[in-house]
Design a protein around this motif. Structure first.
Motif, PDB file in Angstrom:
ATOM      1  N   GLN A  28       7.296  20.601  -2.761  1.00 34.45           N
ATOM      2  CA  GLN A  28       6.310  20.273  -3.530  1.00 34.45           C
ATOM      3  C   GLN A  28       5.075  20.355  -2.657  1.00 34.45           C
ATOM      4  OE1 GLN A  28       6.376  16.427  -5.002  1.00 34.45           O
ATOM      5  NE2 GLN A  28       5.109  16.546  -6.731  1.00 34.45           N
ATOM      6  N   VAL A  75       0.924  18.922  -2.734  1.00 27.37           N
ATOM      7  CA  VAL A  75       0.093  18.207  -3.521  1.00 27.37           C
ATOM      8  C   VAL A  75      -1.583  18.258  -2.839  1.00 27.37           C
ATOM      9  CG1 VAL A  75      -0.399  15.720  -4.278  1.00 27.37           C
ATOM     10  CG2 VAL A  75       1.933  16.505  -3.948  1.00 27.37           C
ATOM     11  N   TYR A 130      -6.529  25.032  -6.189  1.00 24.03           N
ATOM     12  CA  TYR A 130      -5.173  24.909  -6.023  1.00 24.03           C
ATOM     13  C   TYR A 130      -4.758  25.545  -4.524  1.00 24.03           C
ATOM     14  CZ  TYR A 130      -5.157  25.146 -11.175  1.00 24.03           C
ATOM     15  OH  TYR A 130      -5.259  24.933 -12.389  1.00 24.03           O
ATOM     16  N   TRP A 186       3.077  26.505  -5.580  1.00 26.82           N
ATOM     17  CA  TRP A 186       1.888  26.009  -6.048  1.00 26.82           C
ATOM     18  C   TRP A 186       1.736  24.487  -6.192  1.00 26.82           C
ATOM     19  CZ3 TRP A 186      -2.096  29.535  -6.873  1.00 26.82           C
ATOM     20  CH2 TRP A 186      -1.992  30.927  -6.593  1.00 26.82           C
ATOM     21  N   GLY A 187       0.744  24.033  -5.811  1.00 25.77           N
ATOM     22  CA  GLY A 187       0.102  22.437  -5.980  1.00 25.77           C
ATOM     23  C   GLY A 187      -0.356  22.349  -7.670  1.00 25.77           C
ATOM     24  N   GLN A 188      -0.583  21.362  -8.054  1.00 25.63           N
ATOM     25  CA  GLN A 188      -0.964  20.972  -9.351  1.00 25.63           C
ATOM     26  C   GLN A 188      -2.531  21.209  -9.325  1.00 25.63           C
ATOM     27  OE1 GLN A 188      -0.676  18.845  -7.209  1.00 25.63           O
ATOM     28  NE2 GLN A 188      -2.643  17.598  -7.467  1.00 25.63           N
ATOM     29  N   THR A 240      -6.722  20.321  -7.943  1.00 29.81           N
ATOM     30  CA  THR A 240      -7.541  19.222  -7.914  1.00 29.81           C
ATOM     31  C   THR A 240      -8.909  19.810  -8.257  1.00 29.81           C
ATOM     32  OG1 THR A 240      -8.458  17.516  -6.381  1.00 29.81           O
ATOM     33  CG2 THR A 240      -8.103  19.836  -5.406  1.00 29.81           C
TER      34      THR A 240
END
Length: 124
Positions: free
Chosen positions: A3, A5, A95, A114-116, A118
């Motif tokens: 993950q 973040v 991202y 990939w992150g979610q 911001t």
């Protein structure tokens, strides 16, 4: 579970600064090149910056060159994007992404994780 973040986004006035963080969990970033991408409303996602996993070499899109700085702290398993002199047009969801190996690119298809995202909003 592997993950990424992102954190550090927010609302900032033009000319202000933010530092985005991209923290990895479930794997070590030591052997991964990292890219930062952004997507503004109604636009395609674009590569902003990237950093190699081997020699720390970096790349910046022309639109951010001289204002943004990418760096990595492998001990903290985190990559940063320092953003200075922010402009209205920097408003986007940012991202981070990771790809195995030393070579960093700004092509989306090269990245595996990939992150979610911001949100960064530059507004007066």
């Amino acid at each position: 579970q592997l993950q990424l973040v992102e954190s550090g986004g927010g609302l900032v006035q033009p000319g202000g600064s933010l530092r985005l963080s991209c923290a990895a969990s479930g794997f070590t970033l030591d052997y991964y090149a990292i890219g930062w991408f952004r997507q503004a409303p109604g636009k395609e996602r674009e590569g902003v910056s990237c950093i190699s996993s081997s020699d720390g070499s970096t790349y910046y899109a022309d639109s951010v060159k001289g204002r943004f700085t990418i760096s990595r702290d492998n001990a903290k398993n985190t990559v940063y994007l320092q953003m200075n002199s922010l402009k209205f047009e920097d408003t986007a969801v940012y991202y981070c992404a990771a790809r195995w190996g030393p070579i960093a690119t700004t092509r989306e298809r090269d990245y595996d994780y990939w992150g979610q995202g911001t949100q960064v909003t530059v507004s007066s």
